[in-house]
Every structure is written in structure tokens, then in C-alpha cells.
Write a protein that holds these residues in place. Structure first.
Motif, PDB file in Angstrom:
ATOM      1  N   SER A  94      -8.422  -1.156   7.282  1.00 36.11           N
ATOM      2  CA  SER A  94      -9.618  -0.301   7.275  1.00 36.11           C
ATOM      3  C   SER A  94      -9.286   1.190   7.284  1.00 36.11           C
ATOM      4  O   SER A  94     -10.188   2.009   7.423  1.00 36.11           O
ATOM      5  N   LEU A  95      -7.999   1.526   7.222  1.00 28.81           N
ATOM      6  CA  LEU A  95      -7.571   2.927   7.178  1.00 28.81           C
ATOM      7  C   LEU A  95      -7.870   3.688   8.476  1.00 28.81           C
ATOM      8  O   LEU A  95      -8.073   4.887   8.477  1.00 28.81           O
ATOM      9  N   ARG A  96      -7.954   2.923   9.593  1.00 32.48           N
ATOM     10  CA  ARG A  96      -8.057   3.636  10.880  1.00 32.48           C
ATOM     11  C   ARG A  96      -6.753   4.385  11.091  1.00 32.48           C
ATOM     12  O   ARG A  96      -6.723   5.501  11.593  1.00 32.48           O
ATOM     13  N   ARG A 156      -3.595   5.418   8.540  1.00 36.63           N
ATOM     14  CA  ARG A 156      -3.378   5.422   7.097  1.00 36.63           C
ATOM     15  C   ARG A 156      -2.381   6.527   6.757  1.00 36.63           C
ATOM     16  O   ARG A 156      -2.016   7.333   7.596  1.00 36.63           O
ATOM     17  N   GLY A 157      -2.011   6.526   5.452  1.00 36.53           N
ATOM     18  CA  GLY A 157      -0.935   7.412   5.032  1.00 36.53           C
ATOM     19  C   GLY A 157       0.352   6.610   5.123  1.00 36.53           C
ATOM     20  O   GLY A 157       0.607   5.933   6.141  1.00 36.53           O
ATOM     21  N   ALA A 158       1.145   6.661   4.054  1.00 35.46           N
ATOM     22  CA  ALA A 158       2.297   5.757   3.961  1.00 35.46           C
ATOM     23  C   ALA A 158       3.226   5.823   5.178  1.00 35.46           C
ATOM     24  O   ALA A 158       3.540   4.784   5.782  1.00 35.46           O
ATOM     25  N   SER A 170      -1.514  -6.608   5.091  1.00 35.37           N
ATOM     26  CA  SER A 170      -2.694  -5.763   5.307  1.00 35.37           C
ATOM     27  C   SER A 170      -2.907  -4.762   4.182  1.00 35.37           C
ATOM     28  O   SER A 170      -4.040  -4.503   3.780  1.00 35.37           O
ATOM     29  N   ARG A 171      -1.826  -4.183   3.650  1.00 39.07           N
ATOM     30  CA  ARG A 171      -1.954  -3.251   2.506  1.00 39.07           C
ATOM     31  C   ARG A 171      -0.683  -3.376   1.646  1.00 39.07           C
ATOM     32  O   ARG A 171       0.420  -3.352   2.187  1.00 39.07           O
ATOM     33  N   PRO A 172      -0.848  -3.427   0.321  1.00 38.53           N
ATOM     34  CA  PRO A 172       0.325  -3.712  -0.512  1.00 38.53           C
ATOM     35  C   PRO A 172       1.043  -2.515  -1.140  1.00 38.53           C
ATOM     36  O   PRO A 172       2.200  -2.643  -1.528  1.00 38.53           O
ATOM     37  N   CYS A 180      -5.890  13.898  -1.649  1.00 33.01           N
ATOM     38  CA  CYS A 180      -5.863  12.954  -0.532  1.00 33.01           C
ATOM     39  C   CYS A 180      -5.385  13.671   0.729  1.00 33.01           C
ATOM     40  O   CYS A 180      -5.534  14.893   0.857  1.00 33.01           O
ATOM     41  N   ASN A 181      -4.805  12.937   1.661  1.00 36.44           N
ATOM     42  CA  ASN A 181      -4.236  13.549   2.861  1.00 36.44           C
ATOM     43  C   ASN A 181      -2.821  13.066   3.055  1.00 36.44           C
ATOM     44  O   ASN A 181      -2.581  11.875   3.283  1.00 36.44           O
ATOM     45  N   ALA A 182      -1.903  13.995   2.929  1.00 32.14           N
ATOM     46  CA  ALA A 182      -0.500  13.720   3.243  1.00 32.14           C
ATOM     47  C   ALA A 182      -0.079  14.748   4.291  1.00 32.14           C
ATOM     48  O   ALA A 182       0.947  15.409   4.184  1.00 32.14           O
ATOM     49  N   GLY A 183      -0.919  14.860   5.307  1.00 27.74           N
ATOM     50  CA  GLY A 183      -0.679  15.821   6.378  1.00 27.74           C
ATOM     51  C   GLY A 183      -0.151  15.142   7.628  1.00 27.74           C
ATOM     52  O   GLY A 183       0.283  13.983   7.594  1.00 27.74           O
ATOM     53  N   LEU A 189      -1.656  13.818   9.947  1.00 27.98           N
ATOM     54  CA  LEU A 189      -2.382  12.583  10.257  1.00 27.98           C
ATOM     55  C   LEU A 189      -1.813  11.381   9.508  1.00 27.98           C
ATOM     56  O   LEU A 189      -2.008  10.241   9.921  1.00 27.98           O
ATOM     57  N   ALA A 190      -1.120  11.643   8.402  1.00 26.64           N
ATOM     58  CA  ALA A 190      -0.572  10.561   7.583  1.00 26.64           C
ATOM     59  C   ALA A 190       0.859  10.215   7.969  1.00 26.64           C
ATOM     60  O   ALA A 190       1.467   9.340   7.350  1.00 26.64           O
ATOM     61  N   THR A 191       1.381  10.894   8.979  1.00 28.14           N
ATOM     62  CA  THR A 191       2.777  10.703   9.398  1.00 28.14           C
ATOM     63  C   THR A 191       2.824  10.702  10.933  1.00 28.14           C
ATOM     64  O   THR A 191       1.776  10.783  11.580  1.00 28.14           O
ATOM     65  N   ALA A 192       4.037  10.695  11.483  1.00 27.27           N
ATOM     66  CA  ALA A 192       4.137  10.829  12.939  1.00 27.27           C
ATOM     67  C   ALA A 192       3.861  12.284  13.347  1.00 27.27           C
ATOM     68  O   ALA A 192       3.320  12.539  14.426  1.00 27.27           O
ATOM     69  N   VAL A 231       1.620  16.899  -3.597  1.00 27.46           N
ATOM     70  CA  VAL A 231       0.932  15.646  -3.246  1.00 27.46           C
ATOM     71  C   VAL A 231       1.905  14.727  -2.520  1.00 27.46           C
ATOM     72  O   VAL A 231       3.129  14.888  -2.636  1.00 27.46           O
ATOM     73  N   GLY A 232       1.371  13.769  -1.809  1.00 30.06           N
ATOM     74  CA  GLY A 232       2.200  12.749  -1.158  1.00 30.06           C
ATOM     75  C   GLY A 232       2.399  11.578  -2.111  1.00 30.06           C
ATOM     76  O   GLY A 232       2.072  11.654  -3.302  1.00 30.06           O
ATOM     77  N   CYS A 233       2.920  10.496  -1.605  1.00 35.43           N
ATOM     78  CA  CYS A 233       3.091   9.306  -2.446  1.00 35.43           C
ATOM     79  C   CYS A 233       3.196   8.078  -1.551  1.00 35.43           C
ATOM     80  O   CYS A 233       3.518   8.177  -0.358  1.00 35.43           O
ATOM     81  N   ASN A 287       0.228   7.109  -5.878  1.00 34.99           N
ATOM     82  CA  ASN A 287      -0.414   7.870  -4.801  1.00 34.99           C
ATOM     83  C   ASN A 287      -1.915   7.631  -4.929  1.00 34.99           C
ATOM     84  O   ASN A 287      -2.385   6.940  -5.842  1.00 34.99           O
ATOM     85  N   LYS A 288      -2.652   8.190  -4.008  1.00 34.07           N
ATOM     86  CA  LYS A 288      -4.102   7.979  -3.952  1.00 34.07           C
ATOM     87  C   LYS A 288      -4.749   8.135  -5.325  1.00 34.07           C
ATOM     88  O   LYS A 288      -4.394   9.039  -6.085  1.00 34.07           O
ATOM     89  N   ILE A 289      -5.702   7.283  -5.608  1.00 32.26           N
ATOM     90  CA  ILE A 289      -6.400   7.288  -6.885  1.00 32.26           C
ATOM     91  C   ILE A 289      -6.881   8.722  -7.224  1.00 32.26           C
ATOM     92  O   ILE A 289      -7.449   9.408  -6.379  1.00 32.26           O
ATOM     93  N   ALA A 341      -7.266   1.652  -5.207  1.00 28.51           N
ATOM     94  CA  ALA A 341      -7.002   2.658  -4.166  1.00 28.51           C
ATOM     95  C   ALA A 341      -5.949   3.669  -4.612  1.00 28.51           C
ATOM     96  O   ALA A 341      -5.851   4.762  -4.041  1.00 28.51           O
ATOM     97  N   PHE A 342      -5.148   3.309  -5.602  1.00 27.70           N
ATOM     98  CA  PHE A 342      -4.030   4.171  -6.019  1.00 27.70           C
ATOM     99  C   PHE A 342      -3.920   4.178  -7.533  1.00 27.70           C
ATOM    100  O   PHE A 342      -4.444   3.285  -8.201  1.00 27.70           O
ATOM    101  N   ASP A 343      -3.249   5.182  -8.069  1.00 30.45           N
ATOM    102  CA  ASP A 343      -2.848   5.111  -9.468  1.00 30.45           C
ATOM    103  C   ASP A 343      -1.384   5.522  -9.566  1.00 30.45           C
ATOM    104  O   ASP A 343      -0.798   6.016  -8.596  1.00 30.45           O
TER     105      ASP A 343
HETATM  106  O1  MRU Z   1      -5.317   5.081   1.331  1.00 30.96           O
HETATM  107  P1  MRU Z   1      -4.532   6.100   2.119  1.00 30.96           P
HETATM  108  O2  MRU Z   1      -5.392   7.103   2.791  1.00 30.96           O
HETATM  109  O3  MRU Z   1      -3.549   5.447   3.051  1.00 30.96           O
HETATM  110  O4  MRU Z   1      -3.691   6.852   1.002  1.00 30.96           O
HETATM  111  C1  MRU Z   1      -2.810   7.871   1.417  1.00 30.96           C
HETATM  112  C2  MRU Z   1      -2.127   8.549   0.315  1.00 30.96           C
HETATM  113  O5  MRU Z   1      -2.299   8.238  -0.843  1.00 30.96           O
HETATM  114  C3  MRU Z   1      -1.111   9.588   0.711  1.00 30.96           C
HETATM  115  O6  MRU Z   1      -1.041  10.597  -0.227  1.00 30.96           O
HETATM  116  C4  MRU Z   1       0.253   8.918   0.854  1.00 30.96           C
HETATM  117  O7  MRU Z   1       0.180   7.776   1.651  1.00 30.96           O
HETATM  118  C5  MRU Z   1       1.274   9.848   1.407  1.00 30.96           C
HETATM  119  S1  MRU Z   1       1.010  10.256   3.098  1.00 30.96           S
HETATM  120  C6  MRU Z   1       2.296  11.250   3.579  1.00 30.96           C
END
Ligand code: MRU
Length: 373
Positions: free
Chosen positions: A48-50, A52-54, A94-96, A167-170, A172-175, A248-250, A261-263, A328-330
Motif C-alpha cells: 500500500s506504499l505506507r 515506499r521508495g526502493a 508484495s512489490r515486484p 516522484c519522490n526519491a528523497g 522518505l524513500a531511503t533510511a 530522478v531515482g530508480c 522508475n516511477k511511471i 506503477a513504473f516505466d
Molecule cells: O511506488 P513508489 O513510490 O515506491 O516509487 C518510488 C520511485 O519510483 C522512486 O523514484 C524510486 O523508488 C527511488 S527512491 C530513492
């Protein structure tokens, strides 16, 4: 507004039994932490992306492996290994697309297999906890390094240019710190003026609005001059001449430099190429999947139609029964990428050689294998 760097995205609780995550579905309006300790809740939080971010889901995967393994009551190592394999496979489902989830689970499982004949089950639990903590600690340093390399690029371009992100690669998407937003955090540490020297344009990022809700929040809370634009406005802003660089993130980079990365990211890259704007991908080496030759092999997550037709609206905004496309991605072609910023340096084309020179190699996989493996 709380500086997002002060928020912990994913941590192990003091009791060493629970995972604590910041529920990102509620941001930016509500800052609420969730305590997770059963497999279904952890699976749901990732799906559910509570969280999220790779990289952040990678850290969660490591902690999920430990927390669930720690609950096993068996003292028989063979049984422990069988149960841990089930945990790994379940959490991985949970996510592929983001390879970091399977990467972290594979790393935890490698430790188990390598040390199962030497340690008791009780000792192994401690070893797994240490490994999960190491994944989180390393992620902080990796993000800082990516930020430092990205900041060098900002210095070369000069203060005051616009920076676009999707998207968000900040943080919040990492530690901590993030990848694509880390250069801006590092710029602030170097005394750059958040209002004069940094102008960040965040694509809203339909349909889940990670750009509007999360990146714009992070950048604004850090005091930076921040703009949100709908995804279809990116071309307008690039044409205006305001944008000097795109970060951008990936979620997964193939050996040839194609990346998921995010669509919407591939469209941004195509437009950037048209206007001659440098387009950089920020990628921890854990996101580079050297077992995949090209982006054609990347599994793209498809999500529920309601995210497009109903979410965020007071009432449904598309006719009942209409077909919906919701990947969700392209995948962006490597020919559109100026460089890939890793914690080990910036890779340039040909990317495979560049990655290999940095020591980025295929890793052992127990989950997320190719079909023929
Ligand atoms: O679906 P999300 O919000 O998990 O997608 C996140 C992204 O696409 C980010 O750009 C990617 O995970 C890199 S986060 C450092």
C-alpha cells in the motif's frame, strides 16, 4: 513544518521485536508512525506504499526477515531455514519492480545459508538482526555519497538553476537523505541559500502523487524554493529555460543502463533530451541488477484501477466500467541518460563497463530469479 530529515522512515523498535515505519500515505498532512510485527501487516504496508521508495522497502525487507525469523520457536536449524525461506518469498511478493526488496531479502538469506552450520538458531537470530541494522546504516552513507556526487554536478552548473525531479526519491524513500533529493540536502550543508540558489520543480506524479505529497513537502520543509507541477507541465517548464538539470531515482537499473522508475519518468527523459537538459539517475549500487541485460527483462508492477479513477477525488472521475491502464513504473532507455550517480561515482555510457569498473557485479539470488534460473 517538520524537516523530513528529522523523521525516521524505517527503524527497528527499541524492543528489537517491531518495525516502526512512518505511514507515507498520510503525508504531508499527518505524521503517524506504525508498529509492525506480523507478516501480513508488513506485506500490506509495502504493497500500500505506507513505506515506499526502493531503498526504504529494501531496509524494510531486511527488518521483516529478522523480525519474523525471530518469532520462530524452533531450535532446529533445518526447520528454521525452511521457515525463513517462506518468509523471504512471502515478503518479496508484495512489490515486484524495485530490486532493493529482493536484494535485501537475498542478502539476509545469504547470511543464513553461509553461517547455518556454525551458529545455533538463537545466535543466528542475533546475526540476522545485525545484518538488517547494517543494511539500514549502509543506506544512510550510500545516500550521502550519492548526494555528494550530485552536489558536484550542481556546483559545475552553478547556483540558481532550476532542478526538476519526478516522484519522490528523497529522505522518505531511503533510511536518510534520499538519492535524487540528496544533492539539495548536501547543498544546504555547504551553505547554499535555499531560496536563491536552489529552485526545485517537483512533478506531481500521478496517480499516487509522491511528487506533490512527499518531494514538495521535503523540499519546502527544508526551506527550499519549491514548485509543484502536474506531470504534463514538465515540457512547458523545460522549454522555458528554467531547468538546468534533472535528478530522478530508480527502482531497478539493468546492466545496459536502462532503468525502471516511477511511471512518467521515461517521458521526462525524452523531453529532457529534446531540450538538451542533463538527465541524471541516482542509483545506490543495490538498485543495479547486473543479472538483467536490458530493461526488457524488468517486471513492471500493475496496480488497481481505482488509483486512477477514484483516489484523491470527491467522486469518481471516469465512467464506471471503463478500462484503466495503471502501470506503477516505466522503463527509460539508457540512450536518454546523461549519467547514473551511484555511491561509488558517476557511471557514463557504456554503462555495463562503467558498472563493472566500479565493482558492481551480479549478486546471488534466492528470490527474484529469472524465469530460466
Ligand atoms: O511506488 P513508489 O513510490 O515506491 O516509487 C518510488 C520511485 O519510483 C522512486 O523514484 C524510486 O523508488 C527511488 S527512491 C530513492
Amino acid at each position: 513544518m517538520e524537516n523530513a530529515l528529522n523523521l525516521d522512515t524505517v527503524v527497528l523498535a527499541e524492543n528489537q521485536k517491531d518495525i516502526i515505519i512512518l505511514d507515507q500515505t498520510l503525508l504531508p498532512n499527518v505524521c503517524k508512525y506504525l508498529t509492525l510485527n506480523n507478516a501480513e501487516d508488513i506485506w500490506e504496508a509495502i504493497y500500500s506504499l505506507r513505506v515506499r521508495g526502493a531503498p526504504a522497502i529494501g531496509v524494510t525487507g531486511g527488518y521483516a526477515y529478522y523480525v519474523l525469523a525471530d518469532q520462530l520457536t524452533t531450535t532446529d536449524m533445518a526447520e528454521f531455514v525452511t521457515e525463513c525461506t517462506k518468509i523471504m518469498e512471502y515478503i518479496n511478493s508484495s512489490r515486484p519492480t524495485a530490486v532493493n526488496l529482493s536484494w535485501a531479502l537475498n542478502r539476509m538469506h545469504s547470511v543464513l545459508l553461509a553461517e547455518k552450520d556454525r551458529l545455533s538458531v538463537e545466535e543466528m537470530k542475533v546475526r540476522l538482526r545485525d545484518e538488517a541494522n547494517a543494511i539500514r546504516e549502509e543506506d544512510i552513507q550510500i545516500s550521502r555519497n550519492i548526494g555528494a556526487y550530485g552536489f558536484e554536478l550542481l556546483e559545475q552548473i552553478g547556483k540558481g538553476v532550476g532542478i526538476m525531479t519526478h516522484c519522490n526519491a528523497g529522505t522518505l524513500a531511503t533510511a536518510k537523505y534520499g538519492t535524487a533529493l540528496a544533492p539539495m540536502y548536501i547543498a544546504l550543508e555547504h551553505g547554499w541559500d535555499p531560496k536563491k540558489d536552489l529552485h526545485v520543480y517537483c512533478d506531481e506524479t500521478r496517480p499516487l502523487l509522491q511528487g506533490a505529497r512527499l518531494s514538495a513537502y521535503e523540499m519546502q520543509a527544508a526551506g527550499i524554493d519549491t514548485y509543484v507541477q502536474c506531470d504534463n507541465m514538465a515540457s512547458y517548464t523545460m522549454k522555458s529555460g528554467k531547468i538546468g538539470i534533472i535528478f530522478v531515482g530508480c527502482d531497478r537499473v539493468a546492466a545496459n543502463g536502462d532503468f525502471a522508475n516511477k511511471i512518467g519518468t521515461s517521458g521526462v527523459a525524452i523531453i529532457a533530451k529534446h531540450y538538451g537538459i542533463p538527465f541524471y539517475v541516482c542509483a545506490p549500487s543495490s538498485t543495479i541488477d547486473m543479472t538483467m541485460e536490458s530493461g526488457d527483462e524488468i517486471h513492471i508492477e500493475q496496480r488497481k484501477p481505482e488509483e486512477v479513477t477514484e483516489m484523491w477525488y470527491k467522486e469518481r472521475m471516469a465512467p464506471e466500467g471503463v478500462g484503466v491502464v495503471n502501470p506503477a513504473f516505466d522503463v527509460t532507455d539508457h540512450s536518454l541518460v546523461t549519467g547514473i550517480i551511484t555511491e561509488k561515482g558517476i557511471a557514463y555510457a557504456p554503462f555495463k563497463e562503467s558498472f563493472e569498473k566500479m565493482g558492481i557485479l551480479p549478486v546471488e539470488k534466492y528470490v527474484d530469479k529469472k524465469k530460466d534460473q
